[in-house]
Design a protein around this motif. Structure first.
Motif, PDB file in Angstrom:
ATOM      1  N   UNK A 174       0.831  -1.208   0.000  1.00  0.00           N
ATOM      2  CA  UNK A 174       0.000   0.000   0.000  1.00  0.00           C
ATOM      3  C   UNK A 174       0.866   1.258   0.000  1.00  0.00           C
ATOM      4  N   UNK A 175       1.949   1.242   0.739  1.00  0.00           N
ATOM      5  CA  UNK A 175       2.857   2.400   0.762  1.00  0.00           C
ATOM      6  C   UNK A 175       3.361   2.693  -0.656  1.00  0.00           C
ATOM      7  N   UNK A 176       3.644   1.636  -1.394  1.00  0.00           N
ATOM      8  CA  UNK A 176       4.103   1.834  -2.775  1.00  0.00           C
ATOM      9  C   UNK A 176       2.995   2.423  -3.650  1.00  0.00           C
ATOM     10  N   UNK A 177       1.760   1.991  -3.433  1.00  0.00           N
ATOM     11  CA  UNK A 177       0.647   2.565  -4.197  1.00  0.00           C
ATOM     12  C   UNK A 177       0.525   4.057  -3.909  1.00  0.00           C
ATOM     13  N   UNK A 178       0.647   4.440  -2.652  1.00  0.00           N
ATOM     14  CA  UNK A 178       0.566   5.858  -2.276  1.00  0.00           C
ATOM     15  C   UNK A 178       1.673   6.670  -2.937  1.00  0.00           C
ATOM     16  N   UNK A 179       2.886   6.154  -2.895  1.00  0.00           N
ATOM     17  CA  UNK A 179       4.010   6.893  -3.457  1.00  0.00           C
ATOM     18  C   UNK A 179       3.985   6.913  -4.978  1.00  0.00           C
ATOM     19  N   UNK A 180       3.473   5.851  -5.596  1.00  0.00           N
ATOM     20  CA  UNK A 180       3.330   5.855  -7.046  1.00  0.00           C
ATOM     21  C   UNK A 180       2.365   6.961  -7.479  1.00  0.00           C
ATOM     22  N   UNK A 181       1.223   7.071  -6.811  1.00  0.00           N
ATOM     23  CA  UNK A 181       0.262   8.099  -7.180  1.00  0.00           C
ATOM     24  C   UNK A 181       0.792   9.500  -6.866  1.00  0.00           C
ATOM     25  N   UNK A 182       1.521   9.648  -5.758  1.00  0.00           N
ATOM     26  CA  UNK A 182       2.105  10.960  -5.461  1.00  0.00           C
ATOM     27  C   UNK A 182       3.127  11.339  -6.522  1.00  0.00           C
ATOM     28  N   UNK A 183       3.932  10.371  -6.956  1.00  0.00           N
ATOM     29  CA  UNK A 183       4.908  10.642  -8.009  1.00  0.00           C
ATOM     30  C   UNK A 183       4.213  11.016  -9.309  1.00  0.00           C
ATOM     31  N   UNK A 184       3.108  10.339  -9.615  1.00  0.00           N
ATOM     32  CA  UNK A 184       2.362  10.647 -10.834  1.00  0.00           C
ATOM     33  C   UNK A 184       1.739  12.043 -10.751  1.00  0.00           C
ATOM     34  N   UNK A 185       1.234  12.406  -9.579  1.00  0.00           N
ATOM     35  CA  UNK A 185       0.661  13.743  -9.396  1.00  0.00           C
ATOM     36  C   UNK A 185       1.726  14.820  -9.571  1.00  0.00           C
ATOM     37  N   UNK A 186       2.892  14.578  -8.989  1.00  0.00           N
ATOM     38  CA  UNK A 186       3.997  15.534  -9.134  1.00  0.00           C
ATOM     39  C   UNK A 186       4.436  15.627 -10.592  1.00  0.00           C
ATOM     40  N   UNK A 187       4.466  14.490 -11.278  1.00  0.00           N
ATOM     41  CA  UNK A 187       4.827  14.489 -12.698  1.00  0.00           C
ATOM     42  C   UNK A 187       3.835  15.312 -13.505  1.00  0.00           C
ATOM     43  N   UNK A 188       2.554  15.134 -13.230  1.00  0.00           N
ATOM     44  CA  UNK A 188       1.520  15.885 -13.954  1.00  0.00           C
ATOM     45  C   UNK A 188       1.679  17.389 -13.725  1.00  0.00           C
ATOM     46  N   UNK A 189       1.996  17.770 -12.521  1.00  0.00           N
ATOM     47  CA  UNK A 189       2.188  19.189 -12.221  1.00  0.00           C
ATOM     48  C   UNK A 189       3.415  19.742 -12.938  1.00  0.00           C
ATOM     49  N   UNK A 190       4.458  18.950 -13.014  1.00  0.00           N
ATOM     50  CA  UNK A 190       5.641  19.383 -13.766  1.00  0.00           C
ATOM     51  C   UNK A 190       5.287  19.601 -15.232  1.00  0.00           C
ATOM     52  N   UNK A 191       4.550  18.664 -15.803  1.00  0.00           N
ATOM     53  CA  UNK A 191       4.153  18.782 -17.207  1.00  0.00           C
ATOM     54  C   UNK A 191       3.271  20.008 -17.422  1.00  0.00           C
ATOM     55  N   UNK A 192       2.422  20.298 -16.443  1.00  0.00           N
ATOM     56  CA  UNK A 192       1.498  21.432 -16.566  1.00  0.00           C
ATOM     57  C   UNK A 192       2.223  22.765 -16.652  1.00  0.00           C
ATOM     58  N   UNK A 193       3.414  22.857 -16.029  1.00  0.00           N
ATOM     59  CA  UNK A 193       4.173  24.115 -16.083  1.00  0.00           C
ATOM     60  C   UNK A 193       5.299  24.044 -17.114  1.00  0.00           C
ATOM     61  N   UNK A 194       5.282  22.972 -17.915  1.00  0.00           N
ATOM     62  CA  UNK A 194       6.245  22.862 -18.997  1.00  0.00           C
ATOM     63  C   UNK A 194       7.594  22.304 -18.619  1.00  0.00           C
ATOM     64  N   UNK A 195       7.705  21.726 -17.419  1.00  0.00           N
ATOM     65  CA  UNK A 195       8.979  21.154 -16.998  1.00  0.00           C
ATOM     66  C   UNK A 195       9.073  19.710 -17.468  1.00  0.00           C
ATOM     67  N   UNK A 196      10.115  19.399 -18.211  1.00  0.00           N
ATOM     68  CA  UNK A 196      10.286  18.044 -18.738  1.00  0.00           C
ATOM     69  C   UNK A 196      11.534  17.357 -18.196  1.00  0.00           C
ATOM     70  N   UNK A 197      12.151  17.952 -17.186  1.00  0.00           N
ATOM     71  CA  UNK A 197      13.431  17.423 -16.724  1.00  0.00           C
ATOM     72  C   UNK A 197      13.483  17.094 -15.234  1.00  0.00           C
ATOM     73  N   UNK A 198      12.551  17.606 -14.443  1.00  0.00           N
ATOM     74  CA  UNK A 198      12.624  17.431 -12.992  1.00  0.00           C
ATOM     75  C   UNK A 198      12.566  15.953 -12.608  1.00  0.00           C
ATOM     76  N   UNK A 199      13.570  15.509 -11.854  1.00  0.00           N
ATOM     77  CA  UNK A 199      13.592  14.120 -11.395  1.00  0.00           C
ATOM     78  C   UNK A 199      14.562  14.003 -10.226  1.00  0.00           C
ATOM     79  N   UNK A 200      14.472  12.907  -9.500  1.00  0.00           N
ATOM     80  CA  UNK A 200      15.406  12.663  -8.397  1.00  0.00           C
ATOM     81  C   UNK A 200      16.810  12.534  -8.982  1.00  0.00           C
TER      82      UNK A 200
END
Length: 211
Positions: A174-200
């Motif tokens: 379940x912890x992995x499911x939570x973090x996967x969705x949080x990562x996807x949400x953060x990715x979507x927000x990056x795409x929304x502002x035109x960022x294509x490079x942000x990553x760990x």
């Protein structure tokens, strides 16, 4: 979550995960299904057909063996039982599978983008994301595709459908499911502002997993 010792313990933990998943919007009504291996047995419990994840009771679980036979509990397992069964067969280290329908994970994949790991928790818990092309729910193609991805990944996106996350215990899956969705949400927000490079940072990721 403490280590479960009985079927009742497993069912209670899965029911708790179901309630939390629905409350966080990771699943709606009967969308998604949960399972866990029974301690000391070559069997697993899986949510029954049509069960609502936030209303699970002990009667809502089916017991199955790794050959796919129903051995107890509710007579009709989830239509996705093969997804769980075939993952367990290829990953003996996995004791729990959480299948949910997280909106951002599905959306980012549908848009043709990979889910980026941005925070330390994403890098540690998700680590990598496998993907399976769309197949009808409950199909052999979907179950086999997910099992193949499970050989290398603990987090798998099922295109236009949902995700499957794996763990040595229910809490980790379940912890992995939570973090996967949080990562996807953060990715979507990056795409929304035109960022294509942000990553760990890659060098930090390598150090984290090879320490």
């Amino acid at each position: 979550m403490r280590t479960p010792e009985t079927r009742d313990d497993l069912v209670a933990q899965l029911a708790e995960v179901g309630r939390m998943a629905v409350s966080r919007g990771l699943a709606l009504a009967s969308g998604g299904n949960l399972s866990a291996r029974l301690p000391g047995a070559a069997e697993f419990v899986v949510t029954g057909a049509g069960t609502w994840l936030d209303r699970l009771t002990p009667d809502d679980f089916t017991v199955m063996d790794l050959g796919g036979a129903v051995t107890g509990g509710a007579s009709r397992p989830s239509s996705e039982w093969k997804l769980h069964q075939r993952t367990y067969r290829v990953r003996p280290d996995v004791n729990a599978v959480v299948h949910l329908h997280p909106q951002h994970a599905v959306l980012v994949d549908a848009l043709g983008h990979r889910i980026r790991l941005i925070t330390l928790d994403h890098a540690y818990y998700v680590r990598s994301v496998g993907t399976v092309p769309y197949h009808p729910n409950g199909s052999d193609d979907l179950a086999d595709g997910a099992a193949e991805q499970a050989r290398e990944h603990d987090c798998i996106v099922l295109s236009h459908h949902g995700c499957s996350t794996l763990g040595a215990d229910i809490g980790m899956a379940y912890r992995r499911a939570l973090n996967l969705e949080e990562a996807a949400t953060a990715t979507y927000r990056c795409l929304a502002v035109g960022n294509t490079a942000c990553t760990f940072p890659p060098e930090a990721f390598a150090e984290l997993h090879h320490a």
